[in-house]
Design a protein around this motif. Structure first.
Motif, PDB file in Angstrom:
ATOM      1  N   ILE A 224       1.337  14.561   2.799  1.00 24.65           N
ATOM      2  CA  ILE A 224       2.529  13.968   2.167  1.00 24.65           C
ATOM      3  C   ILE A 224       2.352  13.783   0.667  1.00 24.65           C
ATOM      4  CG2 ILE A 224       3.551  12.810   4.163  1.00 24.65           C
ATOM      5  CD1 ILE A 224       2.300  10.196   3.102  1.00 24.65           C
TER       6      ILE A 224
ATOM      7  N   THR B 256      -9.768   2.474  -3.863  1.00 26.92           N
ATOM      8  CA  THR B 256      -9.973   1.028  -3.767  1.00 26.92           C
ATOM      9  C   THR B 256     -11.403   0.665  -4.170  1.00 26.92           C
ATOM     10  OG1 THR B 256      -8.411   1.135  -1.937  1.00 26.92           O
ATOM     11  CG2 THR B 256      -9.508  -0.958  -2.275  1.00 26.92           C
TER      12      THR B 256
ATOM     13  N   VAL C 296      -6.573   5.449 -10.664  1.00 24.22           N
ATOM     14  CA  VAL C 296      -5.965   6.789 -10.724  1.00 24.22           C
ATOM     15  C   VAL C 296      -5.390   6.942 -12.128  1.00 24.22           C
ATOM     16  CG1 VAL C 296      -4.159   8.309  -9.823  1.00 24.22           C
ATOM     17  CG2 VAL C 296      -5.438   6.863  -8.257  1.00 24.22           C
TER      18      VAL C 296
ATOM     19  N   PHE D 264      -0.098   2.756  -9.174  1.00 25.55           N
ATOM     20  CA  PHE D 264       0.206   3.224  -7.819  1.00 25.55           C
ATOM     21  C   PHE D 264       1.343   4.245  -7.826  1.00 25.55           C
ATOM     22  CE2 PHE D 264      -1.614  -1.070  -6.794  1.00 25.55           C
ATOM     23  CZ  PHE D 264      -2.691  -0.630  -6.044  1.00 25.55           C
TER      24      PHE D 264
ATOM     25  N   GLY E   3      -0.584   2.794   0.321  1.00 18.43           N
ATOM     26  CA  GLY E   3      -1.613   1.780   0.587  1.00 18.43           C
ATOM     27  C   GLY E   3      -1.698   0.702  -0.470  1.00 18.43           C
TER      28      GLY E   3
HETATM   29  C1  HEM Z   1      -6.489   0.878  -5.967  1.00 18.36           C
HETATM   30  C2  HEM Z   1      -6.255   1.677  -4.980  1.00 18.36           C
HETATM   31  C3  HEM Z   1      -5.251   2.781  -5.005  1.00 18.36           C
HETATM   32  C4  HEM Z   1      -4.657   3.416  -6.061  1.00 18.36           C
HETATM   33  C5  HEM Z   1      -4.848   3.154  -7.547  1.00 18.36           C
HETATM   34  C6  HEM Z   1      -3.754   4.406  -5.511  1.00 18.36           C
HETATM   35  C7  HEM Z   1      -2.935   5.221  -6.257  1.00 18.36           C
HETATM   36  C8  HEM Z   1      -2.009   6.091  -5.756  1.00 18.36           C
HETATM   37  C9  HEM Z   1      -1.092   6.864  -6.539  1.00 18.36           C
HETATM   38  C10 HEM Z   1      -1.003   6.891  -8.067  1.00 18.36           C
HETATM   39  C11 HEM Z   1      -0.323   7.580  -5.681  1.00 18.36           C
HETATM   40  C12 HEM Z   1       0.833   8.529  -6.048  1.00 18.36           C
HETATM   41  C13 HEM Z   1       0.359   9.856  -6.512  1.00 18.36           C
HETATM   42  C14 HEM Z   1       1.484  10.715  -7.009  1.00 18.36           C
HETATM   43  O1  HEM Z   1       2.626  10.255  -7.176  1.00 18.36           O
HETATM   44  O2  HEM Z   1       1.233  11.901  -7.273  1.00 18.36           O
HETATM   45  C15 HEM Z   1      -0.763   7.275  -4.350  1.00 18.36           C
HETATM   46  C16 HEM Z   1      -0.259   7.830  -3.204  1.00 18.36           C
HETATM   47  C17 HEM Z   1      -0.759   7.569  -1.966  1.00 18.36           C
HETATM   48  N1  HEM Z   1      -1.718   6.631  -1.617  1.00 18.36           N
HETATM   49 FE1  HEM Z   1      -2.694   5.409  -2.857  1.00 18.36          FE
HETATM   50  N2  HEM Z   1      -3.848   4.357  -4.140  1.00 18.36           N
HETATM   51  C18 HEM Z   1      -4.723   3.372  -3.790  1.00 18.36           C
HETATM   52  C19 HEM Z   1      -5.063   2.974  -2.506  1.00 18.36           C
HETATM   53  C20 HEM Z   1      -4.582   3.530  -1.367  1.00 18.36           C
HETATM   54  C21 HEM Z   1      -4.888   3.106  -0.023  1.00 18.36           C
HETATM   55  C22 HEM Z   1      -5.759   1.915   0.336  1.00 18.36           C
HETATM   56  C23 HEM Z   1      -4.249   3.964   0.822  1.00 18.36           C
HETATM   57  C24 HEM Z   1      -4.204   4.024   2.316  1.00 18.36           C
HETATM   58  C25 HEM Z   1      -4.570   3.172   3.136  1.00 18.36           C
HETATM   59  C26 HEM Z   1      -3.514   4.889   0.011  1.00 18.36           C
HETATM   60  C27 HEM Z   1      -2.729   5.911   0.506  1.00 18.36           C
HETATM   61  C28 HEM Z   1      -1.887   6.682  -0.258  1.00 18.36           C
HETATM   62  C29 HEM Z   1      -1.043   7.713   0.310  1.00 18.36           C
HETATM   63  C30 HEM Z   1      -0.942   8.099   1.774  1.00 18.36           C
HETATM   64  C31 HEM Z   1      -0.332   8.273  -0.765  1.00 18.36           C
HETATM   65  C32 HEM Z   1       0.700   9.387  -0.698  1.00 18.36           C
HETATM   66  C33 HEM Z   1       2.059   8.776  -0.575  1.00 18.36           C
HETATM   67  C34 HEM Z   1       3.159   9.788  -0.690  1.00 18.36           C
HETATM   68  O3  HEM Z   1       2.962  10.854  -1.259  1.00 18.36           O
HETATM   69  O4  HEM Z   1       4.262   9.503  -0.170  1.00 18.36           O
HETATM   70  N3  HEM Z   1      -3.726   4.602  -1.306  1.00 18.36           N
HETATM   71  N4  HEM Z   1      -1.787   6.345  -4.417  1.00 18.36           N
END
Ligand code: HEM
Length: 415
Positions: free
Chosen positions: A92, A257, A299, A356, A365
């Motif tokens: 995704i 994380t 990120v 995020f 997440g």
């Molecule tokens: C400090 C911790 C985290 C940061 C800084 C972070 C950052 C991000 C960012 C920037 C994106 C979007 C990327 C984009 O738009 O191209 C993203 C997507 C995502 N993150 Fe995190 N994340 C973190 C922790 C987590 C955790 C703990 C989980 C799962 C348990 C998680 C699961 C996901 C998933 C599944 C996506 C894709 C969502 C989508 O495309 O609809 N993340 N994250």
């Protein structure tokens, strides 16, 4: 790093060097001088440094992820089936609507604010156990590595509990995730992807085995829930989608994380007033975590591509297929959005960093990551108010997923 006066191409080139990865912020400042958006055909992409511009692109339906055909065309025979790029691009994280909406909705029920809030006691229990272990190892004043004993173990334990990954399998994931996430970096040499591809294939084999087990014997976990949807065979979740998204959840769920925990501890240890404020309650831990996210985002960037000829950034019109580099780490320090952006101020009002992401890919997440960090920091500083670093922490040589490899601390004064 000496960055003033550099032009677009030089800035992008420098961000891909060890020095640029070590301190990208000087390069972001140089990039900002070129405007909140710069580049275009001559650079091979547009680059956004401005908070409003990055935010707008993230939320705009005119922008999205590379289509599968673009990836196949771009990578040609270098695309390894089941490898790192193939896995991430089918998850995704890199999907566009309507597939994105269909699959995300299946996973998101496990991450509702209510489900996450319900995990608080379990996360606190795990955090306390890890701090017990840290204390045992550092009881006689020995330096202990916060990254190894807390920053890695807390998120991996939490996400594996949620997914239903058995305890004995978890230690293997740190090197695998570390290798696989190279595929998220700006790559200038395809050979660097070999370990990432190997990691993706190993994780695929792992999840194929685990999903087969859960199909035969369901449990009360996310793997079983997704296996059940996949078994219905009604087009809601294909076999490939099941495996690549489990891999994504595992990897996205802890490397980031882990880095939030490491980056936050380093910032507090370098600032005695912040450490004191966290230990004494003068600085709310929630505000501290938001400022860590803003100031040293785990990120640092993401990419988008124009999905139509109507895509715009500010006044600039893009053609379908043109790429945009969104410098989240720069946007989080945009002086047009944050007064005195280069100073670390946990009491800054209305922080709302872009760490995020935003729009349809807004991190699934984020609630979990925030909660883990809030619990970990509040327990850590209450229990060890005198904690200090004993050596210069060692950064991972990464740009996109920014964090530390090692962060050695002593838990009490005089030790
Ligand atoms: C400090 C911790 C985290 C940061 C800084 C972070 C950052 C991000 C960012 C920037 C994106 C979007 C990327 C984009 O738009 O191209 C993203 C997507 C995502 N993150 Fe995190 N994340 C973190 C922790 C987590 C955790 C703990 C989980 C799962 C348990 C998680 C699961 C996901 C998933 C599944 C996506 C894709 C969502 C989508 O495309 O609809 N993340 N994250």
């Amino acid at each position: 790093m000496q960055a003033e006066g550099l032009q677009g191409q030089e800035i992008i080139g420098a961000l891909m060097t060890p020095a640029g990865r070590g301190d990208p912020y000087a390069l972001y400042a140089a990039a900002r001088k070129l405007g909140p958006v710069f580049g275009g055909a001559d650079l091979g992409m547009y680059v956004c440094t401005g908070h409003d511009e990055v935010n707008a692109v993230l939320r705009s339906p005119e922008f999205g992820k590379f289509e599968r055909e673009q990836i196949i065309e771009g990578w040609q025979e270098s695309l390894v089936e089941g490898g790192s790029v193939d896995t991430i691009s089918r998850s995704i994280l890199d999907a566009n609507p309507p597939d994105h909406r269909r699959v995300r909705s299946l996973i998101s029920s496990a991450f509702t604010p209510r489900r996450i809030a319900g995990l608080e006691p379990a996360i606190t229990r795990v955090a306390d156990q890890l701090l017990d272990e840290l204390e045992r190892r550092g009881s006689r004043g020995e330096p202990v590595d916060f990254m190894e004993y807390v920053a890695f173990r807390l998120p991996v334990t939490v996400i594996c509990e949620l997914l239903g990954v058995p305890e004995e399998d978890r230690a293997r994931f740190r090197p695998l995730a570390h290798d696989l996430t190279v595929a998220l970096e700006l790559i200038d040499d395809l050979a660097k992807l070999a370990p990432a591809d190997a990691a993706a294939l190993e994780l695929r084999a792992y999840f194929e085995k685990l999903t087969a087990q859960r199909r035969a014997q369901p449990a009360d976990d996310l793997v079983s829930a997704l296996v059940q949807v996949n078994s219905a065979d009604d087009g809601r979740l294909s076999d490939v989608e099941l495996i690549v998204n489990l891999t994504l959840l595992l990897v996205a769920g802890f490397e980031t994380t882990t880095n939030l925990l490491g980056n936050g501890l380093e910032l507090a240890l370098k600032r005695p007033a912040v450490k004191k404020g966290l230990a004494g309650g003068g600085i709310p831990v929630e505000d501290f975590v938001e400022e860590v996210l803003r100031y040293d985002s785990p990120v640092q960037l993401t990419m988008r591509v124009a999905l139509t000829d109507e895509a715009r950034i500010g006044g600039q019109r893009l053609k379908r297929g043109e790429q945009v580099l969104l410098l989240i780490g720069a946007a989080n320090r945009d002086p047009a959005r944050y007064p005195d952006p280069e100073s670390f101020d946990p009491l800054r009002p209305d922080s709302a960093p872009l760490s995020f992401g935003g729009g349809i890919h807004y991190c699934l997440g984020q609630g979990l990551a925030r909660l883990e960090a809030q619990i970990a920091f509040s327990r850590l500083f209450q229990r060890f108010p005198e904690i200090r670093a004993v050596a210069e922490p060692v950064r991972s040589d990464r740009l996109v997923l920014r964090g530390y490899e090692r962060l050695e601390v002593v838990l009490r004064e005089g030790e």
